[in-house]
Motif scaffolding. Structure first.
Motif, mmCIF file in Angstrom:
data_model
loop_
_atom_site.group_PDB
_atom_site.id
_atom_site.type_symbol
_atom_site.label_atom_id
_atom_site.label_comp_id
_atom_site.label_asym_id
_atom_site.label_seq_id
_atom_site.Cartn_x
_atom_site.Cartn_y
_atom_site.Cartn_z
ATOM 1 N N ASP A 131 0.842 -1.197 0.000
ATOM 2 C CA ASP A 131 0.000 0.000 0.000
ATOM 3 C C ASP A 131 0.881 1.254 0.000
ATOM 4 N N GLU A 132 1.219 1.716 -1.179
ATOM 5 C CA GLU A 132 2.127 2.866 -1.308
ATOM 6 C C GLU A 132 1.515 4.147 -0.752
ATOM 7 N N HIS A 133 0.245 4.387 -1.018
ATOM 8 C CA HIS A 133 -0.382 5.648 -0.586
ATOM 9 C C HIS A 133 -0.415 5.751 0.937
ATOM 10 N N THR A 134 -0.794 4.663 1.598
ATOM 11 C CA THR A 134 -0.828 4.686 3.060
ATOM 12 C C THR A 134 0.569 4.894 3.622
ATOM 13 N N ALA A 135 1.564 4.233 3.027
ATOM 14 C CA ALA A 135 2.942 4.360 3.500
ATOM 15 C C ALA A 135 3.424 5.802 3.387
ATOM 16 N N THR A 136 3.188 6.409 2.248
ATOM 17 C CA THR A 136 3.653 7.783 2.024
ATOM 18 C C THR A 136 2.887 8.774 2.902
ATOM 19 N N ASP A 137 1.570 8.618 2.967
ATOM 20 C CA ASP A 137 0.765 9.522 3.799
ATOM 21 C C ASP A 137 1.182 9.443 5.265
ATOM 22 N N LEU A 138 1.473 8.237 5.733
ATOM 23 C CA LEU A 138 1.886 8.045 7.122
ATOM 24 C C LEU A 138 3.122 8.886 7.447
ATOM 25 N N LEU A 139 4.117 8.827 6.567
ATOM 26 C CA LEU A 139 5.366 9.533 6.836
ATOM 27 C C LEU A 139 5.222 11.037 6.663
ATOM 28 N N LEU A 140 4.442 11.467 5.684
ATOM 29 C CA LEU A 140 4.249 12.902 5.503
ATOM 30 C C LEU A 140 3.471 13.502 6.676
ATOM 31 N N ARG A 141 2.490 12.773 7.190
ATOM 32 C CA ARG A 141 1.766 13.255 8.366
ATOM 33 C C ARG A 141 2.686 13.329 9.581
ATOM 34 N N ALA A 142 3.590 12.354 9.692
ATOM 35 C CA ALA A 142 4.537 12.383 10.809
ATOM 36 C C ALA A 142 5.416 13.624 10.733
ATOM 37 N N LEU A 143 5.835 13.996 9.541
ATOM 38 C CA LEU A 143 6.631 15.212 9.386
ATOM 39 C C LEU A 143 5.791 16.449 9.705
ATOM 40 N N ASP A 144 4.542 16.440 9.266
ATOM 41 C CA ASP A 144 3.636 17.557 9.606
ATOM 42 C C ASP A 144 3.500 17.709 11.118
ATOM 43 N N ASP A 145 3.557 16.577 11.831
ATOM 44 C CA ASP A 145 3.382 16.591 13.284
ATOM 45 C C ASP A 145 4.683 16.861 14.032
ATOM 46 N N GLY A 146 5.761 17.113 13.289
ATOM 47 C CA GLY A 146 7.001 17.498 13.934
ATOM 48 C C GLY A 146 8.055 16.413 14.050
#
Length: 364
Positions: free
Chosen positions: A30-45
């Motif tokens: 699941d590429e989209h979930t993997a990428t979204d997970l990491l980008l959200r983590a960066l958004d959260d600091g």
């Protein structure tokens, strides 16, 4: 005036939790979930370097372990790696990962013949986060192209990545060629052995076990300019016996000869289907490649580790390792006039007998 309390930013999940969640996405393809997970983590600091090293690199290591244990197919392993690579690319574009270069310039490349590019890509992104200007050349970079690039860019150092030990002779040529044009070389990756033992043997100017350590080493001060008259034979005088050259040149013929003879030495092979026969030929070719590399390095332990690992891989796939001793016996016969090669092969047989006592001989 509003008296409401402004929303507090979410705290980023700890790296171990992110790694577990990334593993779930990667293993499911699941590429989209993997990428979204990491980008959200960066958004959260989340710290971008920690995401690269403690999350993506940790998951990629698990991908390799799961493949070795036969819980991931080759196709699944490739798909997981591709998702991790695209996750790194997405992370590199996030505002939290952008930094204006204020250090020197480093060229990051993989050894020619090395397709495992993710470790090099991770290093490139860590170096960018630390303020280096990075030229990332990717997988399988031929030595002439690497040197041409260095002439153009005047890099302060080359970071050379290698995961497969059989590419070490090519890595040695790349190290020597870079040094000949005055550019020091830092190397890393599993190919260079425990503690970087082969990095020192092949004359590299520095070695690092991982991306953060490599970045720390470069930040500690410029690597010393190498001697430009250094030659490969200066590092490996044992190559004068020509065993490495002869085994390498005769590799294809050796594989064909042993493959034909193995059908008599290991009768179970006569019942193999076409796919099993192809895999057997590939395994024999790998034996020759690792034997040649052990001859090049003058290191018998490299071959011992490989043959023991091969036995474990076969057994994890439900394939008895009993075909390995007959194959090594046949290689011994063909290479009886090569003292170093026969010594290495005998040690391989001893390791199989010790580690896998049921290995010798086909089933009755």
């Amino acid at each position: 005036m509003s008296t409401s309390t402004p929303p507090r930013p979410r705290a980023a999940a700890p790296p171990s939790e992110l790694a577990d969640r990334l593993w779930e996405a990667v293993s499911a393809g699941d590429e989209h979930t993997a990428t979204d997970l990491l980008l959200r983590a960066l958004d959260d600091g989340a710290d971008p370097e920690s995401v690269l090293v403690d999350v993506i690199a940790a998951v990629q290591s698990r991908v390799g372990e799961e493949w070795a244990a036969n819980r991931l197919s080759v196709a699944q392993e490739h798909a997981a790696t591709a998702i991790n690579e695209r996750a790194v690319a997405a992370l590199a574009l996030h505002p939290a990962a952008r930094r204006t270069p204020d250090r020197g310039r480093v060229t990051v490349a993989c050894v020619d013949g090395e397709w495992h590019a993710l470790p090099a890509r991770l290093l490139a992104e860590v170096l960018k986060l630390r303020g280096w200007r990075v030229d990332y050349l990717g997988a399988q970079v031929p030595v002439p192209h690497l040197i041409s690039h260095l002439h153009t860019t005047r890099a302060d150092a080359v970071a050379l990545s290698g995961s497969i030990a059989t590419r070490l002779p090519t890595a040695h040529a790349a190290i020597t060629a870079c040094q000949a044009v005055g550019v020091p070389v830092l190397v890393g990756g599993a190919a260079f052995g425990p503690g970087g033992r082969y990095a020192r043997l092949l004359g590299a100017d520095a070695w690092a076990p991982d991306a953060p350590t490599a970045a720390d080493r470069l930040a500690a001060g410029r690597l010393p300019r190498p001697q430009t008259d250094h030659q490969q034979m200066d590092d490996l005088p044992h190559l004068a016996d020509q065993e490495y050259t002869m085994v390498t040149r005769s590799g294809d013929a050796l594989v064909r000869t042993v493959f034909r003879a193995l059908q008599d030495a290991f009768p179970a092979m006569r019942g193999y289907d076409e796919t099993q026969r192809e895999r057997t030929a590939e395994d024999l070719a790998h034996i020759v490649e690792f034997l040649a590399t052990a001859l090049y390095l003058g290191d018998e332990d490299l071959f011992i580790s490989f043959i023991s690992w091969t036995a474990r891989i076969l057994e994890a796939r439900g394939v008895p390792a009993r075909s390995l001793p007959p194959a090594l016996d046949l290689f011994l016969h063909e290479l009886k006039d090569f003292p170093r090669a026969t010594r290495i092969l005998r040690r391989g047989l001893e390791a199989l007998t010790t580690d896998h006592p049921t290995a010798p001989g086909p089933p009755v």
